[in-house]
Write an enzyme that holds these catalytic residues in place. Structure first.
Site, PDB file in Angstrom:
ATOM      1  CE  LYS A  26      -2.994   0.555   3.574  1.00  0.00           C
ATOM      2  NZ  LYS A  26      -3.127   1.830   4.277  1.00  0.00           N
ATOM      3  NE  ARG A  31       6.451   6.392   0.891  1.00  0.00           N
ATOM      4  CZ  ARG A  31       5.613   6.212   1.920  1.00  0.00           C
ATOM      5  NH1 ARG A  31       4.456   5.635   1.721  1.00  0.00           N
ATOM      6  NH2 ARG A  31       5.923   6.634   3.134  1.00  0.00           N
ATOM      7  NE  ARG A 127      -4.778   7.960  11.243  1.00  0.00           N
ATOM      8  CZ  ARG A 127      -4.120   7.114  10.477  1.00  0.00           C
ATOM      9  NH1 ARG A 127      -4.734   6.569   9.435  1.00  0.00           N
ATOM     10  NH2 ARG A 127      -2.878   6.804  10.730  1.00  0.00           N
ATOM     11  CG  ASP A 324       1.408  -0.096   9.483  1.00  0.00           C
ATOM     12  OD1 ASP A 324       1.050   0.722  10.355  1.00  0.00           O
ATOM     13  OD2 ASP A 324       1.682   0.240   8.317  1.00  0.00           O
ATOM     14  CE  LYS A 351       0.517   4.195  13.155  1.00  0.00           C
ATOM     15  NZ  LYS A 351       1.205   4.928  12.093  1.00  0.00           N
ATOM     16  NE  ARG A 355      -4.128  -0.114  13.704  1.00  0.00           N
ATOM     17  CZ  ARG A 355      -3.556   0.047  12.532  1.00  0.00           C
ATOM     18  NH1 ARG A 355      -2.240   0.101  12.450  1.00  0.00           N
ATOM     19  NH2 ARG A 355      -4.283   0.144  11.438  1.00  0.00           N
TER      20      ARG A 355
HETATM   21  C1  S3P Z   1       2.855   4.752   6.305  1.00  0.00           C
HETATM   22  C2  S3P Z   1       3.527   5.092   7.452  1.00  0.00           C
HETATM   23  C3  S3P Z   1       3.082   4.678   8.793  1.00  0.00           C
HETATM   24  C4  S3P Z   1       2.157   3.487   8.714  1.00  0.00           C
HETATM   25  C5  S3P Z   1       1.071   3.667   7.681  1.00  0.00           C
HETATM   26  C6  S3P Z   1       1.681   3.869   6.310  1.00  0.00           C
HETATM   27  C7  S3P Z   1       3.345   5.267   5.012  1.00  0.00           C
HETATM   28  O1  S3P Z   1       2.383   5.746   9.409  1.00  0.00           O
HETATM   29  O2  S3P Z   1       1.573   3.248   9.980  1.00  0.00           O
HETATM   30  O3  S3P Z   1       0.233   2.525   7.647  1.00  0.00           O
HETATM   31  O4  S3P Z   1       2.959   4.756   3.954  1.00  0.00           O
HETATM   32  O5  S3P Z   1       4.152   6.211   5.043  1.00  0.00           O
HETATM   33  P1  S3P Z   1       3.158   6.926  10.208  1.00  0.00           P
HETATM   34  O6  S3P Z   1       4.022   7.599   9.256  1.00  0.00           O
HETATM   35  O7  S3P Z   1       2.072   7.814  10.717  1.00  0.00           O
HETATM   36  O8  S3P Z   1       3.885   6.226  11.317  1.00  0.00           O
END
Ligand code: S3P
Length: 448
Positions: A26, A31, A127, A324, A351, A355
């Site tokens: 994902k 990105r 969030r 995660d 999150k 969690r």
């Molecule tokens: C992610 C970074 C993480 C992760 C999220 C995806 C990303 O979050 O928990 O599921 O794709 O950059 P944080 O950057 O808030 O830690």
């Protein structure tokens, strides 16, 4: 979001021996879409994850005038170079459940004149956005209403963004990537002092497409510099499988004696393999990474895992490489003899749900003792849990990983579970139910 449904599980899975393909990553999928939109020409993306979070990112980019076409198994992104969104006076953008899309996209929007109203589902709207508002305001963007820290928000980008030095102390890849996406559109050198290391996919991708980025590993920080406004050219990219989705299937295999699972082409970037490392090095798991190779600049390998007799764990320090995977690691620990301790886990409260709290709710219903503080968790594991007369109801709203963790708990123990709002799993892992069925697990779907 598709129609709501619940799932019921009331049978332990039988041992299995399979080779499967896990869904695409994902983080990489979101990105590549965002970076490709800022390149010149047509980028071809293979194996883009077709989950709700990623498809909401596709929709958001289309709203901003980026042409994206799917054909022959590829997504084609027609980029027009940096700062090339077609802006109206005010644009409304829905980000669904995707915190990553919301935060990263705001990085790009911060350098575009115009007003953009971003909103999401109930979970995303709770969030914290102050973590990206603060650096983006420093660059010159405005946010409305003033002082509000959550979506819905209007961001007004600036014509004259300023290259700045940012300190990233949360260990958040989303914050870092948001700043890098903005920096790519800013003249001059932007700097990030990364105090807590987080996943580095944006840095790898930028390097791979010849952006002017440097990452210096100093004693206590990573010093990241990016000279922006360099024309980047379209690229071809293959997205590998998501280690965070694979984690649920790895857990089920470990907890099911005499089972074996092989998953090929899993992203094995060391900023993402904390879960596998901890299982192997600290919990005695029979798990191997083989056939390591590079795909689109990222380390990718095959994961081979077998049912194992595990040891409890005492985890402290930077949790970035398994952030995660913690909900499913809590489940594993709950079914492993001994007391497991998890420290410095406060980011888990930020999150899709809290969690720490939601995991405790599941374990307590199953009779597993569990103590929490605002940044730690202690689980009194039991590898011989009694299943009779036990049942669990999971009512978490919009947290895919809590839903999948509960499902694995039930499949591994046979404890009855009803999980509401299971449709939220489609945000990251739409094929979860069919893959569990392929392994022999029984899941019943109930319309809510
Ligand atoms: C992610 C970074 C993480 C992760 C999220 C995806 C990303 O979050 O928990 O599921 O794709 O950059 P944080 O950057 O808030 O830690």
């Amino acid at each position: 979001m598709k129609k709501k449904f619940s799932v019921l599980i009331n049978k332990k899975i039988n041992k299995f021996n399979k080779t499967i393909a896990a869904p695409s990553d994902k983080s990489l999928s979101i990105r590549v879409l965002l970076f490709a939109s800022q390149c010149i020409g047509v980028s071809n993306i293979k194996n883009l994850l077709e989950s709700e979070d990623v498809l909401n990112c596709v929709k958001a980019l289309r709203t901003l005038g980026v042409k994206i076409i799917k054909g022959n198994g590829l997504y084609k992104i027609y980029g027009n170079g940096f700062n090339s969104f077609k802006t109206k006076k005010k644009t409304n953008i829905f980000v669904g459940n995707s915190g990553t899309t919301a935060r990263l996209l705001m990085g790009l929007l911060s350098t575009h004149p115009g007003k953009f109203y971003l909103y999401g589902d109930a979970s995303v709207n709770k969030r914290d956005m102050s973590r990206i508002i603060e650096p983006l305001e420093k660059i010159g963007a405005y946010f409305y209403p003033k002082g509000k820290k959550t979506l819905p928000l209007t961001i007004e980008g600036t014509n004259f963004p300023l290259a700045q030095t940012h300190i990233e102390h949360l260990g958040s890849a989303q914050v870092k990537s948001c700043i890098l996406l903005a920096a790519q559109n800013i003249a001059g050198i932007s700097t990030i002092k990364e105090k807590k290391i987080s996943r580095n996919h944006s840095e790898i991708l930028l390097k791979n497409i010849s952006a002017d980025i440097k990452v210096k590993k100093l004693k206590n920080i990573n010093l990241i510099t990016l000279r922006g406004q360099k024309n980047l050219h379209a690229f071809d990219y293959t997205v590998s499988s998501d280690p965070s989705s694979a984690a649920f299937l790895i857990a089920l295999t470990l907890l099911t004696p005499e089972s074996k699972l092989v998953i090929h082409n899993v992203l094995c970037n060391s900023t993402r393999t904390g879960f596998i490392k901890v299982l192997k090095e600290k919990m005695n798991a029979n798990i191997k990474i083989k056939n390591l190779k590079k795909i689109s600049g990222e380390n990718v390998g095959s994961i081979i895992v077998s049912g194992s007799k595990l040891k409890s764990i005492n985890l402290s320090g930077n949790i970035g490489a398994l952030i995660d995977e913690l909900p499913i690691l809590f489940i594993i620990s709950a079914l492993t003899k001994g007391i497991s301790k998890f420290n410095s886990i406060e980011e888990l409260k930020n999150k899709e749900s809290n969690r720490i709290l939601e995991s405790k709710k599941i374990l307590t219903q199953a009779g597993i003792k569990c103590k929490i503080t605002k940044n730690s968790m202690k689980i009194y594991g039991n590898d011989k849990i009694k299943t009779q007369n036990k049942s669990i109801v999971v009512k978490t709203v919009s947290d895919h990983r809590i839903c999948m963790s509960s499902a694995i708990f039930s499949l591994a123990t046979g404890i009855k579970v009803k999980i509401d709002n299971f449709e939220t799993v489609n945000t990251s892992f739409p094929k979860f139910i069919s893959l569990i069925r392929l392994l022999g697990g029984k899941i019943e779907i109930k319309k809510s």
